[in-house]
Design a protein around this motif. Structure first.
Motif, short mmCIF file in Angstrom:
data_model
loop_
_atom_site.label_atom_id
_atom_site.label_comp_id
_atom_site.label_asym_id
_atom_site.label_seq_id
_atom_site.Cartn_x
_atom_site.Cartn_y
_atom_site.Cartn_z
N VAL A 154 0.81 -1.15 -0.02
CA VAL A 154 -0.12 -0.19 0.02
C VAL A 154 0.86 1.19 -0.15
CG1 VAL A 154 -0.19 -0.21 2.36
CG2 VAL A 154 -1.82 1.16 1.30
N ARG A 155 0.43 2.27 -0.68
CA ARG A 155 1.44 3.44 -0.88
C ARG A 155 0.93 4.49 -0.30
NH1 ARG A 155 4.71 4.20 -5.15
NH2 ARG A 155 3.95 2.40 -6.09
N ALA A 156 1.66 5.45 0.51
CA ALA A 156 1.19 6.55 1.05
C ALA A 156 0.83 7.49 -0.08
CB ALA A 156 2.12 7.10 2.06
N ARG A 157 -0.21 8.34 0.05
CA ARG A 157 -0.31 9.39 -0.95
C ARG A 157 -0.65 10.76 -0.39
NH1 ARG A 157 -5.81 11.19 -0.66
NH2 ARG A 157 -7.30 10.06 0.26
N GLY A 158 -0.33 10.97 1.00
CA GLY A 158 -0.46 12.28 1.50
C GLY A 158 -0.21 12.13 3.04
N LEU A 159 0.34 13.68 3.52
CA LEU A 159 0.35 13.64 4.86
C LEU A 159 -0.18 15.21 5.35
CD1 LEU A 159 2.25 12.73 7.60
CD2 LEU A 159 3.99 14.47 6.69
N ASP A 160 -1.12 15.01 6.26
CA ASP A 160 -1.69 16.19 6.49
C ASP A 160 -0.83 17.48 7.09
OD1 ASP A 160 -1.05 15.51 9.00
OD2 ASP A 160 -3.02 16.31 9.89
N ALA A 161 -1.19 18.62 7.06
CA ALA A 161 -0.46 19.79 7.36
C ALA A 161 0.28 19.79 8.67
CB ALA A 161 -1.40 21.35 7.03
N ARG A 162 -0.60 19.07 9.67
CA ARG A 162 0.34 19.07 10.99
C ARG A 162 1.37 17.84 11.09
NH1 ARG A 162 -2.73 18.05 14.82
NH2 ARG A 162 -4.30 16.90 13.68
N GLY A 163 1.30 17.06 10.02
CA GLY A 163 2.02 15.63 10.16
C GLY A 163 1.47 14.70 11.14
N ARG A 164 0.14 14.67 11.39
CA ARG A 164 -0.33 13.84 12.23
C ARG A 164 -1.17 12.81 11.73
NH1 ARG A 164 2.21 14.70 17.27
NH2 ARG A 164 2.18 17.14 17.63
N THR A 165 -1.45 12.89 10.33
CA THR A 165 -2.24 11.66 9.70
C THR A 165 -1.47 11.38 8.35
OG1 THR A 165 -4.22 12.68 10.62
CG2 THR A 165 -4.60 11.21 8.89
N VAL A 166 -1.25 10.28 8.22
CA VAL A 166 -0.74 9.65 6.93
C VAL A 166 -1.91 8.95 6.22
CG1 VAL A 166 0.80 8.20 5.74
CG2 VAL A 166 1.43 8.96 7.90
N LEU A 167 -2.21 9.46 4.98
CA LEU A 167 -3.29 8.93 3.82
C LEU A 167 -2.74 8.14 3.16
CD1 LEU A 167 -4.39 12.75 2.88
CD2 LEU A 167 -4.87 11.22 4.83
N LEU A 168 -3.51 7.00 2.69
CA LEU A 168 -2.82 5.78 2.25
C LEU A 168 -3.81 5.62 0.83
CD1 LEU A 168 -2.53 2.97 5.06
CD2 LEU A 168 -0.86 4.84 4.07
N ASP A 169 -3.23 5.10 -0.16
CA ASP A 169 -4.05 4.94 -1.54
C ASP A 169 -5.10 3.78 -1.52
OD1 ASP A 169 -2.64 2.47 -1.74
OD2 ASP A 169 -1.45 2.99 -3.61
N ASN A 170 -5.39 3.27 -0.44
CA ASN A 170 -6.42 2.36 -0.25
C ASN A 170 -7.68 3.29 0.24
OD1 ASN A 170 -5.34 2.26 2.17
ND2 ASN A 170 -5.19 0.14 2.42
N GLY A 171 -7.35 4.29 0.56
CA GLY A 171 -8.49 5.01 1.31
C GLY A 171 -8.27 4.93 2.79
N ARG A 172 -7.52 4.29 3.41
CA ARG A 172 -7.32 4.11 4.80
C ARG A 172 -6.42 5.46 5.05
NH1 ARG A 172 -4.59 -1.02 8.29
NH2 ARG A 172 -4.85 0.14 10.27
N THR A 173 -6.56 5.96 6.42
CA THR A 173 -5.72 6.96 6.96
C THR A 173 -5.12 6.31 8.27
OG1 THR A 173 -7.64 7.95 8.36
CG2 THR A 173 -7.03 8.94 6.07
N VAL A 174 -3.89 6.76 8.81
CA VAL A 174 -3.28 6.54 9.92
C VAL A 174 -3.05 7.55 10.73
CG1 VAL A 174 -1.41 5.30 10.73
CG2 VAL A 174 -2.16 4.40 8.76
N SER A 175 -3.86 7.60 11.89
CA SER A 175 -3.48 9.02 12.78
C SER A 175 -2.15 8.47 13.63
CB SER A 175 -4.76 9.03 13.89
OG SER A 175 -5.96 9.17 13.04
N THR A 176 -1.46 9.30 13.74
CA THR A 176 -0.12 9.33 14.37
C THR A 176 0.52 10.28 15.27
OG1 THR A 176 2.11 8.28 13.67
CG2 THR A 176 1.20 9.80 12.26
N ASP A 177 1.35 10.29 16.08
CA ASP A 177 1.99 11.23 16.80
C ASP A 177 3.43 11.67 16.41
OD1 ASP A 177 -0.05 11.24 18.98
OD2 ASP A 177 0.68 9.31 19.33
N GLY A 178 3.87 10.68 15.62
CA GLY A 178 5.17 10.98 14.89
C GLY A 178 5.49 10.23 13.63
N VAL A 179 6.04 10.65 12.77
CA VAL A 179 6.35 10.13 11.39
C VAL A 179 7.78 10.10 11.06
CG1 VAL A 179 5.68 10.32 8.92
CG2 VAL A 179 4.08 10.93 10.48
N VAL A 180 8.31 8.79 10.68
CA VAL A 180 9.44 8.70 10.08
C VAL A 180 9.21 8.58 8.45
CG1 VAL A 180 11.71 7.46 9.97
CG2 VAL A 180 10.42 7.36 12.05
#
Length: 424
Positions: free
Chosen positions: A78-104
């Motif tokens: 699955v491919r990441a397709r976006g990161l929200d402006a605050r860097g707290r949500t990773v958007l995936l190309d399968n329509g899923r989102t991952v809420s997160t406190d940190g991103v590498v």
């Protein structure tokens, strides 16, 4: 932090996951990878894997025990397709989102391709799937192979193809391969390895395009066009337009090199497209400070995609060393440590090991400290060369002198001062 998401199941991504656990993060760990495969080591793809001396199991970066210890949630294929402006949500190309406190960010880079080069027989070598396809292609018998690009991937792949008995030519647009890394004198010495390996080297000439025949080869029925005209007519059996087959490489001086297989090794482009629209600064990679921290304290970047302190290093060592500092700063919420590693890379070509460490400058002079160069090529037993400027050693190069090189590298690391701006 309760959740940290590593985007990129790459070498640097795996090392970042390890560091998170080692440095005490015991929360939810999510690892996103656009390939369906478990993390694997890329350097063997152009060497032992291509020649059949290593299988896929030997490429694995993690085993079952370590995978269990990481206790990560793996989202592969699955491919990441976006990161929200605050860097707290990773958007995936399968329509899923991952809420997160940190991103590498460890999304690496993608192989550059020639425009319009979608012909059967044309390959890049960056991923396991690339290597699988090329290895299968090379079993068709003695072939005329043209490698475009004389960098590390191109040279290593040419070496492997020659070892398999193919007729190999390397085309390099620069006057010599590896000049930016080694300087003209030492680049000329290392270029002699191609000749010693029975490979023809064409330098100082660019590629104008590829030639393709009208005879299609079976490739699963994907349609494509070549440089020299439209794709062949629809296949009666499959009902689709099959790909045409590469037959040659056209050079800018008017010559055409006949080719059954073409391997394009002209560098890589950092995978930052999915970050468009975020607040992160992008310029030939993700811009970071000296500690791999981006403009958002909760987002760090490592590996080939990261431009750390003004430079992007596409080397195995950087991908394994940067995560230690990046994770430390991520968990601290600010930059508390900076990357101080001495640049280092190696390459295996034609049975020889080339190793380089340090920061070469155009004003450096080169001195052979051990071994010798004979007739413009490494002598039996190789050599150790020191790059020097103003009475101090700035870099070290060796061919087949691993122990002296490691001693010189350690001494260079101890004596290295602050990085000069010109070196970046």
């Amino acid at each position: 932090m309760r959740t940290v998401t590593v985007v990129g199941a790459s070498l640097s991504g795996v090392y970042a996951a390890r560091e998170l656990r080692t440095q005490g993060f015991d929360g939810r760990l999510v690892i996103v990878g656009d390939e369906p495969h478990r993390p694997y080591d890329r350097p063997p793809l152009s060497k032992d894997f291509l020649t059949g001396r290593a299988d896929e199991d030997q490429l694995a970066l993690t085993d079952a025990e370590e995978t269990a210890e990481l206790d990560a949630e793996w989202l592969l294929g699955v491919r990441a397709r976006g990161l929200d402006a605050r860097g707290r949500t990773v958007l995936l190309d399968n329509g899923r989102t991952v809420s997160t406190d940190g991103v590498v960010i460890a999304t690496g880079a993608a192989a550059r391709r020639l425009p319009g080069d979608d012909l059967a027989g044309v390959h890049t070598l960056r991923t396991l799937d690339d290597a699988r396809a090329l290895r299968e292609e090379l079993t068709r018998g003695p072939l005329r192979v043209v490698v475009i690009g004389g960098g590390f991937i191109g040279a290593e792949t040419a070496s492997s193809c020659a070892a398999l008995g193919h007729d190999v030519t390397v085309v390099e647009a620069a006057p010599l391969p590896l000049v930016p890394h080694l300087g003209p004198d030492m680049a000329a010495v290392c270029a002699a390895l191609h000749r010693r390996g029975g490979v023809s080297l064409v330098t100082g000439i660019g590629v104008a395009g590829l030639r393709g025949s009208g005879t299609a080869r079976s490739d699963g029925g994907r349609a494509a066009a070549s440089h020299d005209g439209p794709a062949a007519g629809p296949s009666v059996a499959e009902g689709v337009a099959p790909r045409r087959t590469v037959t040659g490489v056209r050079l800018t001086d008017g010559r055409t090199l006949p080719a059954d297989v073409v391997i394009v090794g002209i560098g890589a482009t950092p995978n930052t497209g999915w970050l468009a629209g975020s607040t992160l600064a992008l310029h030939d990679g993700v811009l970071c400070d000296d500690g791999c921290v981006t403009g958002l304290a909760q987002v760090v970047a490592v590996g080939d995609v990261a431009r750390v302190g003004g430079a992007r290093a596409e080397h195995w060592t950087s991908a394994t060393e940067q995560p230690r500092f990046a994770v430390r700063n991520l968990l601290a919420g600010r930059t508390v440590d900076t990357v101080r590693s001495l640049p280092y890379f190696w390459s295996d070509q034609y049975g020889a090991r080339i190793q380089f460490a340090g920061r070469r400058h155009e004003a450096d002079t080169v001195r052979i400290a051990e071994g010798a160069i004979e007739d413009g090529a490494p002598a039996e037993g190789g050599f150790l060369a020191l790059y020097e400027r103003d009475g101090r050693t700035t870099a070290v190069l060796s061919v087949d002198r691993p122990r002296p090189f490691m001693r010189a590298r350690r001494e260079l690391a101890r004596s290295a001062g602050p990085v000069e701006p010109a070196a970046l």
